[in-house]
Enzyme design. Structure first.
Site, PDB file in Angstrom:
ATOM      1  N   HIS A   1       0.812  -1.209   0.000  1.00 26.14           N
ATOM      2  CA  HIS A   1       0.000   0.000   0.000  1.00 26.14           C
ATOM      3  C   HIS A   1       0.850   1.266   0.000  1.00 26.14           C
ATOM      4  O   HIS A   1       1.955   1.299   0.540  1.00 26.14           O
ATOM      5  CB  HIS A   1      -0.914   0.006   1.228  1.00 26.14           C
ATOM      6  CG  HIS A   1      -1.891  -1.125   1.254  1.00 26.14           C
ATOM      7  ND1 HIS A   1      -2.937  -1.224   0.364  1.00 26.14           N
ATOM      8  CD2 HIS A   1      -1.958  -2.230   2.036  1.00 26.14           C
ATOM      9  CE1 HIS A   1      -3.618  -2.332   0.607  1.00 26.14           C
ATOM     10  NE2 HIS A   1      -3.043  -2.963   1.615  1.00 26.14           N
TER      11      HIS A   1
ATOM     12  N   CYS B   1       0.057   2.350  -4.744  1.00 24.43           N
ATOM     13  CA  CYS B   1      -0.723   3.522  -5.122  1.00 24.43           C
ATOM     14  C   CYS B   1      -0.117   4.790  -4.524  1.00 24.43           C
ATOM     15  O   CYS B   1       0.433   4.754  -3.421  1.00 24.43           O
ATOM     16  CB  CYS B   1      -2.158   3.385  -4.613  1.00 24.43           C
ATOM     17  SG  CYS B   1      -3.057   1.992  -5.303  1.00 24.43           S
TER      18      CYS B   1
END
Length: 245
Positions: free
Chosen positions: A58, A107
């Site tokens: 993440h 991301c």
């Protein structure tokens, strides 16, 4: 990725450290453990060394206190964020004559190194680049409660401890018994496999991976390249060029 580093690029298996968040893992990828491993790598580096950090997980954007500028960050399994400023401080300590490549499959990670030049990205794209719709890369901040609610829906566990639910969005790659992995990581490995007979520059790696992701993931993934002008066309994971006599 570990296998690629060893078999294609000649990395010493003893010098490749793996931090992975799965049951039985000897070293979990917490913020402290990642920082420790990176610090040790930089402190042990010498002229001519090739340093490499691969992160698949993440990422997020944060806004530090008393600052109007948002920072990119990766999100280790304990949510102890490592920011682009942290990486800049680390990179500044790399000895002269060594190279440090970061491949971040996450991301909102952007360049992940504060103040590094954007060579390929949402805002600076070569003429022959894959076209990315402007509305496909708008940065978003995800509130903690939204993340917690999403993870809870996946795990069906009742807990406010985010680590209890931690997961990641992967692609299913079942070839030769392989398990799920990050889309960008998979795209890079596909590019390397398809070009096994020749060296590829950092620029070529990113551009070819963008084309793979355009087909496989319908333009939802758009990796970028941040580095000096010289390193943009340097061979991916190659030793630094020695000066002429």
């Amino acid at each position: 990725m570990r296998e690629v580093l060893i078999t294609r690029f000649g990395f010493d298996p003893k010098r490749v450290e793996l931090l992975i968040d799965k049951p039985g893992s000897s070293i979990m990828p917490t913020g402290a453990n990642i920082k420790r491993a990176l610090t040790n790598m930089v402190e042990q580096a010498e002229q001519g060394d090739v340093l490499f950090f691969h992160y698949s997980g993440h990422g997020t954007l944060i806004k530090p206190h008393n600052s109007s500028k948002k920072e990119e960050a990766i999100v280790p399994c304990d949510f102890n964020l490592i920011t682009s400023v942290d990486f800049r401080q680390l990179v500044n300590r790399v000895p002269k004559g060594a190279t440090f490549t970061i491949l971040s499959d996450s991301c909102h990670s952007g360049g992940l190194i504060d103040k590094e030049t954007e060579q390929i990205g949402p805002y600076t794209i070569p003429d022959d680049a894959v076209t990315i719709p402007t509305n496909s890369y708008k940065p978003k901040e995800i509130p903690f409660q939204s993340i917690l609610q999403y993870f809870t829906s996946l795990t069906n566990k009742i807990s406010t401890d985010i680590g209890t639910h931690l997961t990641s969005a992967d692609v299913e790659i079942m070839e030769n018994g392989r398990k799920p992995c990050g889309p960008f990581s998979n795209a890079v490995q596909m590019v390397l496999k398809e070009n096994s007979g020749r060296d590829l520059s950092n620029r070529e790696i990113v551009m070819l991976a963008r084309k793979v992701l355009l087909v496989e993931h319908f333009n939802k993934q758009h990796p970028c390249l941040y580095c000096s002008n010289e390193n943009a066309d340097a061979v991916f994971l190659s030793p630094p060029q020695k000066p002429c006599p």
